[in-house]
Design a protein around this motif. Structure first.
Motif, PDB file in Angstrom:
ATOM      1  N   GLU A  16       0.800  -1.309   0.177  1.00  0.00           N
ATOM      2  CA  GLU A  16       0.035  -0.051   0.038  1.00  0.00           C
ATOM      3  C   GLU A  16       0.800   1.416  -0.026  1.00  0.00           C
ATOM      4  OE1 GLU A  16      -2.301  -0.303   3.279  1.00  0.00           O
ATOM      5  OE2 GLU A  16      -3.563  -2.299   2.503  1.00  0.00           O
ATOM      6  N   GLU A  17       2.029   1.112   0.698  1.00  0.00           N
ATOM      7  CA  GLU A  17       2.911   2.517   0.829  1.00  0.00           C
ATOM      8  C   GLU A  17       3.483   2.632  -0.643  1.00  0.00           C
ATOM      9  OE1 GLU A  17       4.716   5.815   1.942  1.00  0.00           O
ATOM     10  OE2 GLU A  17       2.993   4.515   3.021  1.00  0.00           O
ATOM     11  N   ARG A  20       0.858   4.236  -2.961  1.00  0.00           N
ATOM     12  CA  ARG A  20       0.726   5.580  -2.542  1.00  0.00           C
ATOM     13  C   ARG A  20       1.987   6.343  -3.188  1.00  0.00           C
ATOM     14  NH1 ARG A  20      -0.560   3.582   2.522  1.00  0.00           N
ATOM     15  NH2 ARG A  20      -2.905   3.652   3.124  1.00  0.00           N
ATOM     16  N   GLN A  24       1.630   9.005  -5.920  1.00  0.00           N
ATOM     17  CA  GLN A  24       2.054  10.669  -5.514  1.00  0.00           C
ATOM     18  C   GLN A  24       3.075  10.917  -6.730  1.00  0.00           C
ATOM     19  OE1 GLN A  24       0.655  12.613  -2.988  1.00  0.00           O
ATOM     20  NE2 GLN A  24       1.646  14.102  -4.502  1.00  0.00           N
ATOM     21  N   TRP A  45      -6.931  -1.667  -4.250  1.00  0.00           N
ATOM     22  CA  TRP A  45      -5.774  -1.035  -3.918  1.00  0.00           C
ATOM     23  C   TRP A  45      -5.722   0.538  -4.143  1.00  0.00           C
ATOM     24  CZ3 TRP A  45      -2.748  -5.553  -5.848  1.00  0.00           C
ATOM     25  CH2 TRP A  45      -2.840  -6.947  -5.182  1.00  0.00           C
ATOM     26  N   GLN A  48      -7.819   2.828  -2.010  1.00  0.00           N
ATOM     27  CA  GLN A  48      -7.391   2.946  -0.780  1.00  0.00           C
ATOM     28  C   GLN A  48      -6.023   3.990  -0.775  1.00  0.00           C
ATOM     29  OE1 GLN A  48      -6.603  -0.925   0.650  1.00  0.00           O
ATOM     30  NE2 GLN A  48      -8.787  -1.400   1.006  1.00  0.00           N
ATOM     31  N   ALA A  49      -5.468   4.162  -1.711  1.00  0.00           N
ATOM     32  CA  ALA A  49      -4.276   4.876  -1.852  1.00  0.00           C
ATOM     33  C   ALA A  49      -4.208   6.067  -2.624  1.00  0.00           C
ATOM     34  CB  ALA A  49      -3.285   3.900  -2.503  1.00  0.00           C
ATOM     35  N   TRP A  50      -5.221   6.604  -3.095  1.00  0.00           N
ATOM     36  CA  TRP A  50      -5.336   7.911  -3.822  1.00  0.00           C
ATOM     37  C   TRP A  50      -4.498   9.155  -2.775  1.00  0.00           C
ATOM     38  CZ3 TRP A  50      -6.460   6.905  -8.576  1.00  0.00           C
ATOM     39  CH2 TRP A  50      -7.271   5.906  -9.024  1.00  0.00           C
ATOM     40  N   PRO A  51      -3.902  10.081  -3.779  1.00  0.00           N
ATOM     41  CA  PRO A  51      -3.698  11.134  -2.845  1.00  0.00           C
ATOM     42  C   PRO A  51      -4.700  12.042  -2.622  1.00  0.00           C
ATOM     43  CG  PRO A  51      -2.895  11.270  -5.112  1.00  0.00           C
ATOM     44  CD  PRO A  51      -3.287  10.025  -4.732  1.00  0.00           C
ATOM     45  N   SER A  54      -7.237  13.925  -4.915  1.00  0.00           N
ATOM     46  CA  SER A  54      -6.911  13.249  -6.188  1.00  0.00           C
ATOM     47  C   SER A  54      -7.013  14.347  -7.418  1.00  0.00           C
ATOM     48  CB  SER A  54      -7.701  11.954  -6.672  1.00  0.00           C
ATOM     49  OG  SER A  54      -7.569  11.268  -7.643  1.00  0.00           O
TER      50      SER A  54
END
Length: 282
Positions: A16-17, A20, A24, A45, A48-51, A54
């Motif tokens: 996930e990191e 992200r 980004q 996935w 759960q990870a949008w900046p 968005s």
């Protein structure tokens, strides 16, 4: 387009990191569109990870129509839920053959209804040259066509498909721009069906080396240089891959004889000569 299946396996938290960081990086690099697929957990996935906020417009593909148009509509709605979005930019029928079948009109009417309800701003379909995308566009009047087109397979350009779609006021997204990575492979690494093209690929790589042009730079420059194309879709598995793609895309456009880099001559008369050979997204 995020390609999680090519990412290095990692625990959920690290994955996930990494995603992200990829998103980004995309936002910081000026990437404006994310293309998704309904298979696997990729949509969830991403959701759960949008900046935040968005900056992306999101393109969603449908599931096959084989299970019925109700299933297609339900899954298109579900895609937005998984992505955590109130609406999407484009909803694309994943296989143009679904439009040519008996349920083609009913399928298209469902997409029109989703657009009318404001769930998707634009609708369209994904196609290859063999699908007759211009004919389908005349029949259904899509907003967007995602078309497989790359420097090795220039049929869409030379057969007039791109110009015809543009004349219909269709936005064209070029996909499969890396042609399954064949330009980056040695002869031994090519799949069996491509072995007969090994000498030609070697010659093309030699031309690029003599011109001091990286293959990635060449493939992106060709696609980005097509005046009819409004977006180029390239799959990436990590932020490092994305940075390499962005750097190649921003490199000066090389002075190359693009027609000499085709795998086989692409003409209006011979537009089907590479049927099934350069069709996978990469």
């Amino acid at each position: 387009m995020h390609a999680p299946e090519r990412a290095i396996p990692a625990p959920a938290g690290a994955r996930e990191e990494s995603l992200r960081f990829l998103l980004q990086t995309a936002a910081d690099s000026g990437v404006s569109m994310i293309a998704t697929r309904p298979d696997g957990d990729g949509e969830r996935w991403l959701g759960q990870a949008w900046p935040f906020p968005s900056p992306f417009q999101v393109s969603v593909c449908t599931v096959p129509v084989g299970d019925g148009v109700d299933r297609v509509e339900a899954r298109a709605r579900r895609s937005l839920e998984r992505l955590g979005l109130p609406r999407g930019d484009a909803l694309l029928i994943s296989n143009a053959a679904d439009l040519a079948g008996t349920e083609g009109r009913a399928l298209w009417d469902r997409l029109l209804a989703l657009k009318d309800r404001g769930l998707y701003r634009r609708i369209g379909f994904c196609a290859t040259v063999e699908d007759g995308p211009a004919l389908l566009a005349r029949r259904f009047q899509p907003d967007v066509v995602q078309l497989k087109c790359n420097v090795l397979d220039q049929r869409a350009q030379h057969s007039g498909v791109l110009s015809e779609l543009a004349s219909l006021d269709v936005a064209i997204h070029a996909s499969s721009v890396f042609a399954d990575g064949w330009l980056f492979m040695s002869g031994e690494a090519l799949p069996p069906e491509m072995h007969r093209h090994a000498p030609t690929l070697s010659r093309i790589r030699r031309r690029l080396a003599e011109a001091r042009v990286d293959p990635m730079q060449a493939t992106l420059a060709y696609a980005l240089g097509l005046p009819e194309v409004s977006a180029v879709v390239a799959s990436v598995a990590s932020a490092a891959e994305l940075r390499a793609v962005v750097a190649a895309a921003h490199a000066p456009t090389p002075a190359l004889d693009w027609a000499a880099l085709q795998l086989e001559p692409a003409t209006a008369a011979g537009a089907g000569s590479l049927r099934g050979r350069i069709s996978s997204a990469a």
